[in-house]
Design an enzyme around this catalytic site. Structure first.
Site, short mmCIF file in Angstrom:
data_model
loop_
_atom_site.label_atom_id
_atom_site.label_comp_id
_atom_site.label_asym_id
_atom_site.label_seq_id
_atom_site.Cartn_x
_atom_site.Cartn_y
_atom_site.Cartn_z
N VAL A 109 0.91 -1.10 -0.20
CA VAL A 109 -0.05 0.10 -0.03
C VAL A 109 0.76 1.13 -0.11
O VAL A 109 2.11 1.15 0.00
CB VAL A 109 -0.94 0.13 1.14
CG1 VAL A 109 -1.94 -1.23 1.39
CG2 VAL A 109 -0.40 0.33 2.47
N HIS A 159 11.72 -5.07 -0.28
CA HIS A 159 11.71 -3.89 -1.30
C HIS A 159 12.29 -4.30 -2.84
O HIS A 159 13.53 -4.43 -3.07
CB HIS A 159 12.66 -2.73 -0.69
CG HIS A 159 13.13 -1.45 -1.60
ND1 HIS A 159 14.24 -0.75 -1.69
CD2 HIS A 159 12.10 -0.95 -2.23
CE1 HIS A 159 13.76 0.09 -2.40
NE2 HIS A 159 12.70 0.28 -3.13
#
Length: 430
Positions: A109, A159
């Protein structure tokens, strides 16, 4: 994994030995990144639930997935039948139904701490206690995101870099409460997705963006001192970078790049103090955001296929004169390359000294795969070893008057004295 050393492959094998398998996944947030992570799982045989709170976002996520399989079909890496089977393993949903059966969830998100806390509270209520929960954050600390979690040991950073299906690197970020088993599970999951995972410790900017920020700050300082940004770009492209720093920011989006630079710099206030005459901030204030709105350091017009074509901008040059208090100045290609690369090398050595990453090889692998570091130079540490620590120290002495970012670290001094190498000082699998 071809091209990786036997030592790094052994590191991955050891992670595999203590990982929990991820055979069913979920992705929370169906934007460009979420859609990219979803199709990357599905294309590598991991069925995935893709959840969002808005139907239009789910539609965007599925569109991202479909365009990726279309790309693979065009490249003849996938048949139409295989593509249909892959897309059938993606389950878009507005609810948490089925989350009790997943082995791993990646939260993707927006970068808002409050929203991430809320989403993680909801997630922990619906998944098993041992389900791996990962966050695809690029700027927020893992410890900050997971501070309220009931089971913080199973929380890790993953990531991904944009565009997810294309970029090979995934930074696996270990928070202070993340268990080794969770790190190994995330590493093995990333490998299953066809990615190269590099484990890093939780800190502002993690590894790649932290080192890249030192590099872009060197660019900002050169511009402030009167350098022509196009000359800087040409100099760094001659060094081997696919694009110079000004062009890179235009591609990333100057508003995004400026924000990332500010957030990471704030984490290292001594080495990365506030830059008064910041070209990124100036461009952003004038709504010059780069390719996304057709004007940044350069100006852009679409070609016949819709791809942005770069043109020199007299307006940008004139604008930057406002933040060059000493006027314009000619810098040699050699000085530009030295200042840009030295800032990157010294920050990379700080990362190794701080144990943010385990080895020089892992650091270089992350730079080669995450930011397009010139492949023939082998990465920041391989390049530093090719010059020798004595030459690095001499450059530090030459430029240290420009700021603490050029101050030689203890390791640089030590290796300059002993004639040792960074690769021997920070070996893989140590």
């Amino acid at each position: 994994m071809s091209g990786l050393s036997a030592e790094l492959k052994q590191v991955f094998k050891e992670h595999g030995d203590q990982a929990r398998p991820v055979n069913q996944a979920a992705v929370l947030g169906a934007g460009i990144m979420g859609g990219g992570i979803t199709i990357t799982n599905a294309a590598h045989g991991v069925p995935v639930i893709m959840k969002d709170i808005a139907q239009e976002q789910l539609d965007l996520g599925m569109k991202t997935a479909s365009s990726q399989v279309d790309r693979l079909i065009k490249k003849e890496q996938m048949t139409q039948e295989q593509a249909s089977q892959v897309l059938a393993t993606i389950e878009p949903t507005l609810e948490y139904e089925g989350f009790d059966k997943v082995d791993g969830v990646i939260e993707a998100v927006v970068e808002n701490l409050g929203l991430k806390h809320k989403v993680l509270d909801q997630l922990e209520a619906v998944v098993h206690d041992d389900t791996l929960i990962a966050t695809n954050t690029s700027s927020l600390r893992i410890d900050d995101i997971g501070q309220h979690m009931k089971h913080p040991q199973r929380f890790v950073g993953m990531h991904f870099f944009n565009p997810v299906p294309v970029m090979p690197l995934v930074e696996i970020i270990q928070g202070t409460r993340t268990s080794d088993e969770s790190v190994s599970t995330a590493v093995t999951w990333a490998l299953k997705m066809g990615k190269t995972p590099i484990v890093v410790q939780d800190c502002p900017g993690f590894l790649v963006n932290r080192i890249l920020t030192a590099y872009t700050r060197a660019f900002l300082q050169l511009v402030e001192k009167g350098a022509d940004f196009e000359h800087v770009d040409r100099s760094m492209e001659a060094f081997g970078w696919p694009m110079g720093p000004a062009y890179l920011e235009d591609v990333i989006g100057i508003d995004t790049g400026s924000h990332v630079s500010d957030v990471i710099s704030a984490g290292y206030p001594e080495r990365m103090p506030h830059i008064e005459n910041d070209a990124f901030r100036l461009m952003k204030s004038k709504d010059r955001l780069g390719q996304k709105n057709g004007k940044g350091f350069y100006e852009y017009t679409p070609d016949d296929s819709g791809r942005p074509q770069k043109h020199s901008s007299a307006e940008a040059h004139e604008l930057l004169m406002e933040i060059q208090p000493d006027g314009q100045k000619d810098f040699s290609v050699e000085e530009i390359q030295q200042r840009m690369m030295l800032a990157m090398i010294t920050e990379a050595v700080h990362c190794l000294e701080d144990k943010v990453v385990n080895s020089a090889e892992e650091l270089d692998t992350a730079l080669l795969m995450g930011v397009g570091f010139p492949r023939d130079k082998g990465g920041a540490m391989r390049y530093a070893d090719s010059l020798g620590a004595k030459a690095i120290l001499e450059q530090c002495e030459q430029y240290r008057h420009l700021g603490i970012q050029y101050e030689p670290t203890a390791t640089i001094r030590k290796l300059a004295e002993t004639g040792g190498s960074f690769y021997d000082e920070f070996p893989t699998g140590n």
